[in-house]
Design a protein around this motif. Structure first.
Motif, short mmCIF file in Angstrom:
data_model
loop_
_atom_site.label_atom_id
_atom_site.label_comp_id
_atom_site.label_asym_id
_atom_site.label_seq_id
_atom_site.Cartn_x
_atom_site.Cartn_y
_atom_site.Cartn_z
N SER A 18 2.15 1.84 -3.44
CA SER A 18 1.09 2.37 -4.31
C SER A 18 0.84 3.85 -4.02
O SER A 18 0.60 4.64 -4.96
N LEU A 19 0.91 4.25 -2.75
CA LEU A 19 0.76 5.67 -2.42
C LEU A 19 1.91 6.49 -2.99
O LEU A 19 1.70 7.64 -3.45
N LEU A 20 3.11 5.93 -2.97
CA LEU A 20 4.25 6.63 -3.58
C LEU A 20 3.99 6.88 -5.05
O LEU A 20 4.24 7.99 -5.56
N TRP A 21 3.47 5.88 -5.74
CA TRP A 21 3.16 6.05 -7.17
C TRP A 21 2.05 7.09 -7.35
O TRP A 21 2.14 7.97 -8.20
N GLY A 22 1.00 6.99 -6.50
CA GLY A 22 -0.12 7.91 -6.66
C GLY A 22 0.26 9.36 -6.39
O GLY A 22 -0.31 10.28 -7.01
N SER A 23 1.21 9.59 -5.49
CA SER A 23 1.61 10.96 -5.18
C SER A 23 2.36 11.62 -6.33
O SER A 23 2.46 12.84 -6.39
N GLY A 33 0.81 -1.21 0.00
CA GLY A 33 0.00 0.00 0.00
C GLY A 33 0.85 1.26 0.00
O GLY A 33 0.52 2.24 -0.69
N ALA A 34 1.95 1.24 0.77
CA ALA A 34 2.84 2.41 0.79
C ALA A 34 3.47 2.65 -0.57
O ALA A 34 3.60 3.80 -1.01
N ASP A 66 10.08 7.32 -10.88
CA ASP A 66 9.34 7.17 -9.63
C ASP A 66 10.24 7.19 -8.41
O ASP A 66 9.84 7.67 -7.35
N THR A 113 13.09 9.65 -1.51
CA THR A 113 12.65 8.38 -2.06
C THR A 113 13.85 7.50 -2.41
O THR A 113 13.84 6.29 -2.16
#
Length: 554
Positions: free
Chosen positions: A140-145, A137-138, A294, A301
């Motif tokens: 995926s949040l990195l990608w979404g941000s 989930g973390a 990314d 990151t």
């Protein structure tokens, strides 16, 4: 009164004969922990009656324990032989000592200091699963941000490629962590469950890697307006893409070698060698991700991603490299004796120094590497078949494959490299007072140790031993001696697997074990037998979470 270890095979191994040959002694002062083995009240020896051929089994009700046992109990007599495929041994047992409880649970005291050992850290399977999902989930949040909403075809392809690539990189780290042999993970989750997670997760990772490559290629082709072939040629002109391509091939080779059909056709050594390509694939994937948008878009990151990889790398080097070498130098294990238990089963007795430091718990196993021709290059997982005592360990092995057949030819003095212990089928899983141990074939080896070491009052411990015939019963004399000393129930379930009567049927189990649903069940045996027994236990009313099993076929 004393049971004499008159059998030369019993007398040759101190783990059993120590308490059989001793007079009734106290293991220590009440409330204290000691490294000495637990002592039991002793009884005159009685010859074991012969086991009859398999017949339809009659219900057997275990005798109720005396609520007020005599401190000097009358010697227990074996019950008359029944006409069914079971046999029962029952006797009284003295109250357990604190030393015994500590030996069974992994707690105890350091020799010579009296300091109580701190129980080992264990990460439970549920916690491990939640951690893995939270990590995904973390990511995926990195990608979404960082994603920029767009309806363009090339942007859609690129966004999906970035997400699948990040999840694939994270998945590779998880797969490596699962097989890093970290004690807290191994002892909490269990080696067999970790192997299953690794196998299942590897398929998802390879799927994500493939999806990442296809989506990135399609996105580049849509962006440049060229066909797929020209887009492929152009992309291979970038060094990072070439590294990613080789990494994908390395991961793919490891995955293909693990397919059941391919695995059956290659040797274990070849499979391990190909699997080492996973490390190469992970390193190349990491190099590819560092230059991707990314990860490289933010110094924070980059630092976090690099720390994740560095942490997993350190764990792998430490627990798969440094710890085995340190244990080998510290303990100096060597083969003392190779003993035939049956035509296809042998016991290997080994002795070293400071083996208490292994902290091997009943039910666990180690990975053994025998420094002898045609065996030194393979690490073999075998469970202990007797507790560690007097710097002596024993394993009992059935000749199921090439390497296990070569164990019979081991020579005394052969150096042994042991890594571990591993496995979670130990006393810490126990949640109920009554315990049923269910073994099939050579799966009796961890059950034999638990049968001796699990804390239990008379009448609370039962062992069911499934075998095709009496000749296949392994360690029978030891099991019967332990049953008599502990006041435990011992049943032999004999008969072919294709017989009309199934001794592991739900009703048969309920007849053998009163209040079966109130037991914790420890199960070890061949895969088909274990699966059938688990299904029968569930139908008989045992909750799934109270059935503890571990398979060593990985």
């Amino acid at each position: 009164m004393t049971i004499e270890a008159t059998d030369p095979q019993l007398a040759a191994y101190p783990a059993l004969s120590a308490y059989l040959a001793q007079q009734s002694q106290q293991a220590g002062q009440p409330g204290q922990f000691e490294e000495a083995p637990p002592t039991y009240p002793t009884y005159p020896a009685h010859p074991a009656p012969p086991v009859q051929p398999a017949q339809p089994m009659h219900p057997v009700q275990p005798a109720a324990p005396d609520p007020d046992p005599d401190p000097d109990p009358v010697p227990a007599q074996p019950r008359p032989e029944r006409s069914g495929p079971t046999r029962e041994v029952f006797a009284e047992r003295a109250p357990q000592t604190a030393a015994e409880t500590g030996a069974a649970t992994g707690a105890g005291a350091d020799a010579g200091t009296g300091a109580v050992r701190v129980p080992a850290l264990r990460i439970r399977p549920r916690v491990m699963r939640r951690g893995i999902v939270a990590g995904a989930g973390a990511v995926s949040l990195l990608w979404g941000s960082q994603a920029e909403p767009s309806a363009r075809l090339d942007a859609l392809f690129a966004g999906a490629a970035h997400l699948s690539g990040l999840l694939a990189g994270y998945g590779i780290l998880v797969m490596l962590l699962l097989m890093a042999r970290v004690p807290a993970v191994e002892h909490g989750v269990g080696a067999d469950r970790l192997a299953r997670w690794h196998s299942l997760g590897g398929r998802y990772v390879l799927g994500l890697v493939g999806a990442h490559g296809v989506l990135a290629l399609c996105g580049y082709a849509a962006y440049t307006g060229t066909d797929v072939l020209r887009a492929t040629a152009q992309l291979l002109g970038y060094g990072g893409i070439v590294a990613a391509a080789f990494g994908t091939l390395a991961l793919g080779a490891a995955g293909v070698s693990s397919v059941r059909v391919a695995r059956a056709r290659i040797s274990q050594e070849t499979w391990r060698a190909v699997h080492f390509l996973t490390y190469l694939g992970a390193a190349l994937a990491f190099a590819h991700q560092l230059v991707g948008p990314d990860v490289s878009g933010s110094p924070l990151t980059v630092w976090a991603w690099a720390m994740l990889h560095a942490t997993v790398a350190v764990l792998i080097v430490w627990y798969r490299g440094v710890v085995p070498v340190r244990q080998a130098l510290r303990h100096g294990l060597r083969v003392v004796e190779v003993r035939d238990e049956s035509p296809d089963v042998v016991s290997v007795v080994m002795r070293g120094t400071g083996l208490d430091a292994l902290r091997a718990e009943p039910g666990q196993f180690l990975r053994w590497r025998f420094v002898q021709r045609r065996l030194w290059h393979t690490s073999l997982p075998f469970s202990l078949s007797a507790p560690v005592r007097d710097d002596t360990v024993r394993i009992t092995v059935k000749a199921l494959g090439v390497h296990s057949r070569r164990m019979r030819r081991l020579r005394p003095g052969t150096r042994v490299l042991a890594t571990g212990p591993f496995g979670a089928m130990t006393a810490h899983r126990r949640t109920r007072r009554k315990v049923l141990l269910l073994a099939g074939g050579v799966g009796i080896t961890p059950m034999r140790v638990l049968f001796e070491a699990l804390p239990a009052a008379p009448g609370d411990l039962t062992l069911l031993y499934r075998a095709s015939n009496a000749a296949q019963l392994v360690l029978r004399d030891e099991l019967e001696a332990i049953a008599v000393a502990r006041g435990a129930a011992l049943h032999y379930l004999l008969g072919p697997s294709d017989a009309a009567f199934d001794p592991l049927a739900p009703q048969a189990l309920r007849d053998l074990v009163p209040e079966l649903a109130e037991h914790d069940v420890y199960l070890c045996g061949p895969g088909p037998m274990a699966a059938a027994a688990t299904a029968s236990l569930v139908k008989a009313g045992v909750p799934q979470q109270h059935i503890h099993s571990e398979q060593f076929s990985f």
